[in-house]
Design an enzyme around this catalytic site. Structure first.
Site, PDB file in Angstrom:
ATOM      1  N   TYR A 109      27.463 -45.176 -25.127  1.00 19.49           N
ATOM      2  CA  TYR A 109      26.957 -46.396 -24.088  1.00 19.49           C
ATOM      3  C   TYR A 109      27.918 -47.695 -24.796  1.00 19.49           C
ATOM      4  O   TYR A 109      27.995 -47.679 -26.016  1.00 19.49           O
ATOM      5  CB  TYR A 109      25.581 -46.597 -24.417  1.00 19.49           C
ATOM      6  N   TRP A 111      29.806 -51.844 -23.650  1.00 27.27           N
ATOM      7  CA  TRP A 111      30.399 -52.572 -22.627  1.00 27.27           C
ATOM      8  C   TRP A 111      32.090 -52.398 -22.680  1.00 27.27           C
ATOM      9  O   TRP A 111      32.657 -52.605 -21.737  1.00 27.27           O
ATOM     10  CB  TRP A 111      30.323 -54.119 -23.037  1.00 27.27           C
TER      11      TRP A 111
HETATM   12  P1  PGD Z   1      29.494 -54.467 -27.748  1.00 28.63           P
HETATM   13  O1  PGD Z   1      29.505 -55.138 -29.104  1.00 28.63           O
HETATM   14  O2  PGD Z   1      30.054 -54.949 -26.514  1.00 28.63           O
HETATM   15  O3  PGD Z   1      27.981 -53.702 -27.789  1.00 28.63           O
HETATM   16  O4  PGD Z   1      25.890 -52.886 -26.718  1.00 28.63           O
HETATM   17  P2  PGD Z   1      27.396 -52.710 -26.677  1.00 28.63           P
HETATM   18  O5  PGD Z   1      27.506 -51.229 -27.639  1.00 28.63           O
HETATM   19  O6  PGD Z   1      28.163 -52.560 -25.350  1.00 28.63           O
HETATM   20  O7  PGD Z   1      30.455 -52.859 -28.255  1.00 28.63           O
HETATM   21  C1  PGD Z   1      31.515 -52.688 -27.364  1.00 28.63           C
HETATM   22  C2  PGD Z   1      32.475 -51.958 -28.496  1.00 28.63           C
HETATM   23  O8  PGD Z   1      33.428 -51.582 -27.741  1.00 28.63           O
HETATM   24  C3  PGD Z   1      33.015 -52.927 -29.263  1.00 28.63           C
HETATM   25  O9  PGD Z   1      32.824 -52.502 -30.545  1.00 28.63           O
HETATM   26  C4  PGD Z   1      34.420 -53.056 -28.888  1.00 28.63           C
HETATM   27  O10 PGD Z   1      35.304 -53.413 -30.077  1.00 28.63           O
HETATM   28  C5  PGD Z   1      34.926 -51.857 -28.380  1.00 28.63           C
HETATM   29  N1  PGD Z   1      35.884 -51.785 -27.426  1.00 28.63           N
HETATM   30  C6  PGD Z   1      36.307 -52.841 -26.441  1.00 28.63           C
HETATM   31  N2  PGD Z   1      37.317 -52.395 -25.864  1.00 28.63           N
HETATM   32  C7  PGD Z   1      37.675 -50.984 -26.232  1.00 28.63           C
HETATM   33  C8  PGD Z   1      38.540 -50.051 -25.505  1.00 28.63           C
HETATM   34  O11 PGD Z   1      39.270 -50.408 -24.754  1.00 28.63           O
HETATM   35  N3  PGD Z   1      38.676 -48.933 -26.156  1.00 28.63           N
HETATM   36  C9  PGD Z   1      37.822 -48.773 -27.441  1.00 28.63           C
HETATM   37  N4  PGD Z   1      37.765 -47.182 -27.594  1.00 28.63           N
HETATM   38  N5  PGD Z   1      36.590 -49.546 -27.764  1.00 28.63           N
HETATM   39  C10 PGD Z   1      36.454 -50.560 -27.081  1.00 28.63           C
HETATM   40  C11 PGD Z   1      25.434 -53.999 -26.016  1.00 28.63           C
HETATM   41  C12 PGD Z   1      23.968 -53.999 -25.805  1.00 28.63           C
HETATM   42  O12 PGD Z   1      23.335 -54.331 -26.829  1.00 28.63           O
HETATM   43  C13 PGD Z   1      23.448 -54.288 -24.605  1.00 28.63           C
HETATM   44  S1  PGD Z   1      24.363 -54.428 -23.092  1.00 28.63           S
HETATM   45  C14 PGD Z   1      22.264 -55.206 -24.478  1.00 28.63           C
HETATM   46  S2  PGD Z   1      21.776 -56.133 -23.359  1.00 28.63           S
HETATM   47  C15 PGD Z   1      21.316 -55.179 -25.561  1.00 28.63           C
HETATM   48  N6  PGD Z   1      20.825 -56.319 -26.240  1.00 28.63           N
HETATM   49  C16 PGD Z   1      20.102 -56.597 -27.330  1.00 28.63           C
HETATM   50  C17 PGD Z   1      19.210 -57.454 -27.301  1.00 28.63           C
HETATM   51  O13 PGD Z   1      19.173 -58.425 -26.530  1.00 28.63           O
HETATM   52  N7  PGD Z   1      18.566 -57.466 -28.460  1.00 28.63           N
HETATM   53  C18 PGD Z   1      18.527 -56.507 -29.464  1.00 28.63           C
HETATM   54  N8  PGD Z   1      17.841 -56.537 -30.477  1.00 28.63           N
HETATM   55  N9  PGD Z   1      19.286 -55.380 -29.373  1.00 28.63           N
HETATM   56  C19 PGD Z   1      20.264 -55.355 -27.970  1.00 28.63           C
HETATM   57  N10 PGD Z   1      21.116 -54.335 -28.169  1.00 28.63           N
HETATM   58  C20 PGD Z   1      21.808 -54.071 -26.823  1.00 28.63           C
END
Ligand code: PGD
Length: 765
Positions: A109, A111
């Protein structure tokens, strides 16, 4: 300066180029409110947090696969690409032969990045399906885990109710009152999956407010609606919105102000709900006085608000955040019931829109044709988990769990494969997650930077950032199709996820099935060609790929602002029934009732949560989305860093709550509960409830351990505090939004922030 190159990210379509070794980013010229988050790119490319080479955890290399308490504490050994890919291919073969692909978790999972092709989740799923033969997947999202399950039972699919419904154009022209449960914070609508060329929320709210539209911010935090909307503010106790909505409906029904003919014509299951509302079965009428005791909004104010809605074009909005909490299904359902009682569903600018304002690609017209997506192949494995149940899955293999009317069993996972996500950002109760991850035999992560997740991995493969590769940027609700040109060479030995999977597929004998004989550039051309065909079917001629790539950005036509399935249903409920069991709005649901869940009964209900403030932990912690970044992405970037204090994440505390604890503005505090603790810098903020503090998510997890091995985050990651339980037996969504905590001034020696320093590496022995 050379010509600016086109690119796109979750924070907008832009052009960029280098000026004296400095990356200069210009948002799209049409963007009325560009996101400053784009500026995180400027110093990210060569930051020390980037991963320069393939790495293998020392303990895994020496002792082989297996549960290991050293995960998250160990050193790494750099290996050449060829060697690490051979090792990984061998490990995938071993796990498949010994335990089958049903022991591989590939939910992965996250983004990741905005491009249509290098979307990491699509890449990893395609690889696991086409080359390995399948994997255990996850369902739904952390964004909308509860809403995705309840909405189809009662109104329609999330996609329709969130994204193809009321638009900002309609609000600017038609709406009299917006009841924004959970607000519509502009920090959230900076982001759109896929990237957009214009952020319209601020202007639309300003225009509507200038016309006289009343915005009511219903949130413990006033800034959840922008000043431009000139908001009124109701600050209920967190997690009690359903009680407030019930009381509003109680006033309307008991005073005969509800739209009886709308309910008769368009709704199903009113009597069961009315019995609950009026307290016929439980002797508890859901009156404003009843609600006041729960949500602390004065009864008279509730009654006045209810009466003021009658005869007005009212839009009820419910944000993602409300359902990321215990019983999160209830406000989503009850919001729809409130809009139905007002007779507003399906009207321009009126009715109900789940999650409007939560993301920048919501509330917009749809393009006539959608962008082509990379096929993920077919998964041979049926096993799945609701996405936020990952730790349960790792800690309780074989045990049963409830989900949407059925019982399933957690699979026994030996290997987890992650690309494009950060579970040590997104999952609740990080101490518990660490326990689960330490039970794996092997944990593989592709990442561009040393996130906490990579530090818990056994095999870490360095991935490119979006600016280091070519792609196609497009979102179904934005009229700009963007070429994503390469702006920099890959950092160190980083490779695209695609080329990593191609090499692995070659080792495993499945290259053709994965690559179909195309290189990355050819795939981008191929996806553009398929997008072009889709537009041709709609009578729109897009240029050849070479021309598109040269001009960089195209404008495509959008469809009518037609209100989606809810408008069609209102116009003709016989010809266009809703996709619910009755074809109508389910005020109550015999189907949900038949599941027999106490924590999600057959009609919307106020259910008392368990995780509430008490004598020991007297404050609500709201752990919501940050201003300066998307989740944890590019937390090391310039803009995210500019919003920290003493290098720590900023938490907000009411001045009275601070004074009672001897805490001054700008100090470092320790926030704690029975699950864990973190440090953060405090800013005082009177525009929130006195019993609430706010610590946004996304500061990179930076743990120090106590004697028992329990981790405290010295940087300010709230998920070390949040509780890891599902919203209910129905959806099992994430409940990360709210938890109970205490806060105190931190008096000890302040530990340094090390989250952005690469882990210790050693040579192979
Ligand atoms: P990101 O920090 O976007 O968080 O959780 P998610 O895991 O999506 O992580 C994406 C990772 O992908 C980053 O580390 C980035 O470096 C990496 N990445 C980006 N591009 C690439 C690529 O091309 N290749 C590879 N291999 N990696 C890449 C998000 C999730 O957190 C979401 S959607 C929500 S809505 C939630 N929100 C909350 C909240 O409101 N409150 C709490 N307590 N917890 C939450 N967690 C959730």
């Amino acid at each position: 300066m050379t010509a600016m190159k086109s690119h796109s990210a979750h924070w907008g379509v832009f052009t960029a180029d280098w000026q004296q070794d400095q990356l200069v980013i210009q948002p799209h010229p049409n963007d009325r409110d560009p996101s400053p988050i784009l500026q995180n790119f400027t110093d990210a490319l060569r930051h020390r947090a980037r991963i320069a080479a393939p790495m293998v955890r020392k303990g895994w290399l020496e002792r082989g696969p297996g549960a290991d308490r050293m995960r998250g504490r160990d050193q790494f050994v750099q290996l050449p690409w060829d060697e690490v890919l051979d090792l990984l291919a061998e490990e995938l073969r071993r796990v498949k032969e010994l335990h089958g692909v049903e022991s591989v978790f590939g939910g992965s999972y996250g983004w990741s990045s905005a491009g249509r092709f290098h979307h990491a989740q699509s890449q990893v799923h395609r690889f696991l399906n086409n080359v390995l033969g399948g994997y255990v997947r996850s369902r739904h999202s952390y964004s909308a885990g509860a809403a995705e399950v309840i909405l189809p039972h009662v109104l329609g699919p999330l996609e329709q109710i969130a994204r193809r419904n009321v638009t900002w154009e309609q609000i600017a022209v038609h709406t009299d009152i917006v009841l924004a449960f959970g607000g519509m914070a502009l920090k959230n609508s900076q982001t759109a999956s896929g990237g957009i060329s214009n952020h319209v929320e601020r202007d639309s709210m300003r225009t509507a407010a200038a016309r006289g539209c009343r915005f009511v911010c219903i949130s413990p935090i006033y800034s959840d609606l922008p000043a431009e909307s000139k908001p009124e503010w109701l600050a209920p106790v967190p997690g009690t919105d359903t009680a407030l909505m019930l009381a509003l409906v109680h006033v309307l029904v008991s005073e005969g102000l509800h739209d009886r003919s709308f309910i008769d014509r368009y709704c199903d299951g009113w009597p069961a709900f009315e019995d609950y509302l009026l307290g016929r079965n439980d002797n508890v009428p859901k009156t404003p006085a009843w609600a006041e005791r729960i949500c602390e909004i004065p009864a008279e104010q509730i009654a006045t608000l209810a009466r003021s809605l009658v005869g007005k074009r009212v839009l009820v909005g419910v944000s993602h955040s409300l359902q990321r909490a215990e019983h999160g299904e209830q406000p989503v359902w009850m919001g729809a019931v409130l809009a139905a009682v007002l007779g507003q569903i399906g009207l321009p600018g009126g009715g109900y829109n789940y999650a409007l304002g939560t993301l920048a690609h919501y509330g917009r017209r749809n393009n006539l044709a959608g962008p082509a997506a990379l096929s993920q192949g077919v998964n041979s494995i049926q096993n799945f988990i609701p996405v936020a149940r990952i730790t349960d899955m790792l800690l309780k293999p074989g045990e049963p769990f409830d989900y949407d009317g059925q019982q399933y069993n957690y699979p026994h996972i030996r290997l987890a494969y992650w690309a494009g996500g950060n579970p040590f950002h997104h999952q609740q109760d990080l101490n518990r997650l660490a326990e689960g991850i330490r039970r794996l035999e092997t944990f593989v992560v592709h990442e561009s930077a040393w996130t906490a997740t990579t530090r818990f991995a056994d095999i870490v493969l360095p991935a490119t950032l979006t600016l280091e590769r070519e792609d196609l940027g497009s979102t179904a609700t934005d009229p700009t199709l963007a070429a994503m040109h390469r702006l920099a060479e890959p950092y160190g030995q980083a490779r695209d996820d695609y080329s990593i999977f191609c090499e692995l597929a070659r080792c495993l004998g499945g290259l053709d099935a994965f690559s179909e004989g195309r290189n990355a550039h050819e795939w981008v051309e191929h996806l553009y060609a398929r997008t072009r065909l889709a537009w041709k079917d709609k009578g729109v001629a897009l240029p050849e790929f070479e021309e598109f790539w040269r001009v960089g950005q195209l404008t495509v036509p959008q469809g009518e602002d037609d209100g989606g399935i809810l408008r069609a249903f209102r116009d003709d409920p016989i010809a266009h029934p809703l996709p619910t069991p009755s074809g109508r709005i389910q005020i109550s649901s015999p189907r949900v009732d038949s599941f027999g869940y106490d924590d999600c009964p057959g009609h919307p209900s106020y259910l008392t949560p368990v995780d509430v403030p008490n004598a020991e932990y007297p404050l609500w912690l709201v752990a919501n989305q940050p201003e300066g970044r998307l989740h944890s992405q590019l937390d090391f970037g310039a803009y995210s860093q500019s919003l920290k204090l003493h290098g720590r994440e900023i938490c907000r505390l009411h001045p009275d709550a601070a004074a009672a604890r001897g805490i001054a503005d700008g100090e470092i505090v320790r926030i704690f509960n029975a699950r864990g603790a973190c440090l953060a810098a405090v800013r005082l903020d009177a525009a929130m409830r006195v019993d609430v503090m706010r610590l946004p998510t996304g500061a990179w997890f930076d743990p120090v351990e106590d004697e028992q091995g329990r981790m405290m985050c010295v940087h300010g990651n709230p998920n070390v505090l949040t509780r890891d339980v599902g919203t209910s037996s129905l959806a099992q969504g994430s409940t990360g939004q709210l938890t109970a905590v205490q806060v105190e001034r931190f008096a000890g020696t302040l530990p340094a922030i090390t989250a952005y320093d690469p882990p210790r590496t050693v040579s192979r022995t």
